[in-house]
Design a protein around this motif. Sequence first.
Motif, PDB file in Angstrom:
ATOM      1  N   GLN A 297     116.745   9.444  10.264  1.00  0.00           N
ATOM      2  CA  GLN A 297     116.846  10.748  10.941  1.00  0.00           C
ATOM      3  C   GLN A 297     117.217  11.792   9.903  1.00  0.00           C
ATOM      4  OE1 GLN A 297     119.172  10.638  14.703  1.00  0.00           O
ATOM      5  NE2 GLN A 297     119.331   8.468  14.229  1.00  0.00           N
ATOM      6  N   SER A 298     116.659  12.980  10.033  1.00  0.00           N
ATOM      7  CA  SER A 298     116.935  14.029   9.046  1.00  0.00           C
ATOM      8  C   SER A 298     117.246  15.350   9.747  1.00  0.00           C
ATOM      9  CB  SER A 298     115.720  14.196   8.132  1.00  0.00           C
ATOM     10  OG  SER A 298     114.575  14.518   8.898  1.00  0.00           O
ATOM     11  N   ARG A 299     118.285  16.003   9.279  1.00  0.00           N
ATOM     12  CA  ARG A 299     118.655  17.318   9.822  1.00  0.00           C
ATOM     13  C   ARG A 299     118.975  18.252   8.661  1.00  0.00           C
ATOM     14  NH1 ARG A 299     121.361  15.297  14.695  1.00  0.00           N
ATOM     15  NH2 ARG A 299     119.596  14.628  15.940  1.00  0.00           N
ATOM     16  N   PHE A 300     118.708  19.523   8.874  1.00  0.00           N
ATOM     17  CA  PHE A 300     118.972  20.524   7.831  1.00  0.00           C
ATOM     18  C   PHE A 300     119.383  21.830   8.494  1.00  0.00           C
ATOM     19  CE2 PHE A 300     117.728  24.038   5.090  1.00  0.00           C
ATOM     20  CZ  PHE A 300     118.116  23.617   3.826  1.00  0.00           C
ATOM     21  N   ARG A 301     120.377  22.482   7.941  1.00  0.00           N
ATOM     22  CA  ARG A 301     120.782  23.788   8.480  1.00  0.00           C
ATOM     23  C   ARG A 301     121.356  24.655   7.354  1.00  0.00           C
ATOM     24  NH1 ARG A 301     125.143  23.643  13.143  1.00  0.00           N
ATOM     25  NH2 ARG A 301     123.537  22.398  14.179  1.00  0.00           N
ATOM     26  N   GLU A 302     121.115  25.941   7.450  1.00  0.00           N
ATOM     27  CA  GLU A 302     121.769  26.878   6.533  1.00  0.00           C
ATOM     28  C   GLU A 302     122.839  27.632   7.312  1.00  0.00           C
ATOM     29  OE1 GLU A 302     118.243  27.846   3.281  1.00  0.00           O
ATOM     30  OE2 GLU A 302     118.618  29.281   4.884  1.00  0.00           O
ATOM     31  N   ILE A 303     124.024  27.748   6.729  1.00  0.00           N
ATOM     32  CA  ILE A 303     125.061  28.553   7.377  1.00  0.00           C
ATOM     33  C   ILE A 303     125.401  29.730   6.465  1.00  0.00           C
ATOM     34  CG2 ILE A 303     126.061  26.659   8.727  1.00  0.00           C
ATOM     35  CD1 ILE A 303     128.336  26.516   6.623  1.00  0.00           C
ATOM     36  N   ASP A 304     125.791  30.840   7.063  1.00  0.00           N
ATOM     37  CA  ASP A 304     126.129  32.020   6.272  1.00  0.00           C
ATOM     38  C   ASP A 304     127.575  31.921   5.789  1.00  0.00           C
ATOM     39  OD1 ASP A 304     123.676  33.259   6.378  1.00  0.00           O
ATOM     40  OD2 ASP A 304     124.084  34.202   8.312  1.00  0.00           O
ATOM     41  N   LEU A 305     127.740  31.541   4.535  1.00  0.00           N
ATOM     42  CA  LEU A 305     129.103  31.477   3.967  1.00  0.00           C
ATOM     43  C   LEU A 305     129.495  32.870   3.501  1.00  0.00           C
ATOM     44  CD1 LEU A 305     129.607  28.347   1.678  1.00  0.00           C
ATOM     45  CD2 LEU A 305     130.329  28.705   4.049  1.00  0.00           C
ATOM     46  N   GLU A 306     130.704  33.271   3.855  1.00  0.00           N
ATOM     47  CA  GLU A 306     131.125  34.644   3.539  1.00  0.00           C
ATOM     48  C   GLU A 306     131.845  34.759   2.195  1.00  0.00           C
ATOM     49  OE1 GLU A 306     132.811  36.826   7.231  1.00  0.00           O
ATOM     50  OE2 GLU A 306     132.909  34.671   7.635  1.00  0.00           O
ATOM     51  N   PHE A 307     131.568  35.849   1.506  1.00  0.00           N
ATOM     52  CA  PHE A 307     132.331  36.183   0.296  1.00  0.00           C
ATOM     53  C   PHE A 307     133.629  36.870   0.722  1.00  0.00           C
ATOM     54  CE2 PHE A 307     127.830  36.357  -1.150  1.00  0.00           C
ATOM     55  CZ  PHE A 307     127.885  35.295  -2.042  1.00  0.00           C
ATOM     56  N   SER A 308     134.657  36.829  -0.153  1.00  0.00           N
ATOM     57  CA  SER A 308     135.937  37.429   0.249  1.00  0.00           C
ATOM     58  C   SER A 308     135.880  38.950   0.185  1.00  0.00           C
ATOM     59  CB  SER A 308     137.073  36.888  -0.618  1.00  0.00           C
ATOM     60  OG  SER A 308     136.918  37.344  -1.934  1.00  0.00           O
ATOM     61  N   SER A 309     135.036  39.501  -0.700  1.00  0.00           N
ATOM     62  CA  SER A 309     134.915  40.970  -0.751  1.00  0.00           C
ATOM     63  C   SER A 309     133.604  41.353  -1.430  1.00  0.00           C
ATOM     64  CB  SER A 309     136.095  41.566  -1.533  1.00  0.00           C
ATOM     65  OG  SER A 309     136.062  41.084  -2.860  1.00  0.00           O
ATOM     66  N   ILE A 310     133.192  42.580  -1.188  1.00  0.00           N
ATOM     67  CA  ILE A 310     131.978  43.105  -1.817  1.00  0.00           C
ATOM     68  C   ILE A 310     132.386  44.358  -2.603  1.00  0.00           C
ATOM     69  CG2 ILE A 310     129.747  44.250  -1.314  1.00  0.00           C
ATOM     70  CD1 ILE A 310     129.655  41.255  -0.862  1.00  0.00           C
ATOM     71  N   PRO A 311     132.054  44.424  -3.898  1.00  0.00           N
ATOM     72  CA  PRO A 311     132.484  45.585  -4.691  1.00  0.00           C
ATOM     73  C   PRO A 311     131.795  46.878  -4.236  1.00  0.00           C
ATOM     74  CG  PRO A 311     130.999  44.175  -5.958  1.00  0.00           C
ATOM     75  CD  PRO A 311     131.287  43.455  -4.688  1.00  0.00           C
ATOM     76  N   SER A 312     132.531  47.975  -4.337  1.00  0.00           N
ATOM     77  CA  SER A 312     131.942  49.270  -3.981  1.00  0.00           C
ATOM     78  C   SER A 312     131.058  49.739  -5.138  1.00  0.00           C
ATOM     79  CB  SER A 312     133.060  50.300  -3.763  1.00  0.00           C
ATOM     80  OG  SER A 312     133.725  50.522  -5.000  1.00  0.00           O
ATOM     81  N   ARG A 313     130.262  50.770  -4.866  1.00  0.00           N
ATOM     82  CA  ARG A 313     129.386  51.306  -5.907  1.00  0.00           C
ATOM     83  C   ARG A 313     130.225  51.800  -7.100  1.00  0.00           C
ATOM     84  NH1 ARG A 313     127.172  55.548  -8.031  1.00  0.00           N
ATOM     85  NH2 ARG A 313     124.999  55.416  -8.721  1.00  0.00           N
ATOM     86  N   GLU A 314     131.361  52.451  -6.791  1.00  0.00           N
ATOM     87  CA  GLU A 314     132.236  52.992  -7.841  1.00  0.00           C
ATOM     88  C   GLU A 314     132.775  51.866  -8.730  1.00  0.00           C
ATOM     89  OE1 GLU A 314     132.406  53.910  -4.521  1.00  0.00           O
ATOM     90  OE2 GLU A 314     131.183  55.646  -5.089  1.00  0.00           O
ATOM     91  N   GLU A 315     133.151  50.785  -8.065  1.00  0.00           N
ATOM     92  CA  GLU A 315     133.664  49.634  -8.841  1.00  0.00           C
ATOM     93  C   GLU A 315     132.569  49.073  -9.753  1.00  0.00           C
ATOM     94  OE1 GLU A 315     137.057  47.554  -6.033  1.00  0.00           O
ATOM     95  OE2 GLU A 315     134.992  47.551  -5.320  1.00  0.00           O
TER      96      GLU A 315
END
Length: 444
Positions: A297-315
């Motif tokens: 039997q075979s199963r596959f799934r992608e889950i959305d792993l979250e990053f802790s923060s996203i840098p701003s354009r200024e950064e």
Amino acid sequence: MKNSLLRLFVLSFLCLSAISTQAAEGQTGWKAGFSRIVITPEKPIWMSGYGGRTHAAEGKIHDLFARATALQDASGHRVVMVALDLVGVPKGMVDRVSTAAKAKHKLERADLMFCCSHTHCGPALDQSLTHMLDMKEEDWKQVIEYQKWLDARVTDAINAAVADLQPARIATSIGKCGFASNRRPPIGTGPIDHEVPVLRVLSEDGSKLRGLVFGYACHNTVLGFYQWCGDYAGFAQLYLEERHPGTTALFFSGCGADQNPLPRRKVELAEQYGRMLALSVDEVIASEMSPVSGAVQSRFREIDLEFSSIPSREELVQTAKSSDRFQRTRAQLFLKDVEAGKPLSPTYAYPIQVWKLGTGGVTWVTLGGEVVVDYSLRLKKELGAGKTWVTGYANDVMAYIPSERVLTEGGYEGDSSMIVYMQPSKWKAGLEDRIIQTVHELAK
Ligand SMILES: [Zn+2]
């Protein structure tokens, strides 16, 4: 040295007698096929794994391979595992090859498993640790050209394994091998996983060994020079294939992201660890193994792993001027996207796969990224010791995957490695439970 040769000699007799004993077992309805194709770059392109390299490869210790095995149960359900002597598994390559495999063989995404050894003496790849290297445009062109050739070779390996399908006997078991050490400080004190899961494929009458799949949870970082080499895993596969002519041996990396082969940096050590691992596999196949009966039997799934923060354009504008090459490259890449109207994604589509081999047999969990050992130890405890295999570095190698413990402790595997992987920040807390929960859902 003499002792180990004698041991190999004795083991080969044990293997033969164990194989003929199992020839008496009934039919299983399984078919298996194997292939092995050279993927050593034909031109001296750059190597991946270490950001400090300054030029292209200078030769080879041995060839690099794409190996594949196709397994088909009595109902005709077919799965294919690919084992690559590469540092990573680029997502783009997986997508392209999967599309071709679906069109030609009707293989669904869940039926395809792309594994790598994570050798640090393999070629630079497009879309896997891409920006770790300080390459010029001309060097890049060669890598992209190689990637196209590699895509075709991996597709060829799958086609050849499917074309080789023939009735077979399949069995599994687990051995041990002791050279991996936990590399996080203080070195040698953290958790380890010395298990060696083994899948053995015999001819239908049980008289001939046709293929072996085996894993180990340790970085392939004995070597870091300018010669193509599969490191200890490359040697282990070649030893097994030499010792059992006509057999294809496929290695997969376990959860070895925080494990190193120690001591290291000598070809003799890579050979020695390869021989140790091959010996462990030989001991397993010479002892009693559990025949695989029933379906796959075979199963596959992608889950959305979250990053802790996203840098701003200024950064990003600030960091793009950094004196640190990795920080600067990452910020410049992100800025390019942001300025093109493509905001940075707060999540990453993380691949999780589960294969169940036969009724009551092995639950084979496959995780993307460089997975630390805590995952395999926890999954074995929760899904059943002795019948749970955990593969890391598979289907996409986009970053390190720390456990909650390692994420909290920080350091390279928990935090700073995200820079060389060109990810926006460390992962958000909670990833371990989300991954494990998904594995449980797929394994049900
Ligand atoms: Zn690594």
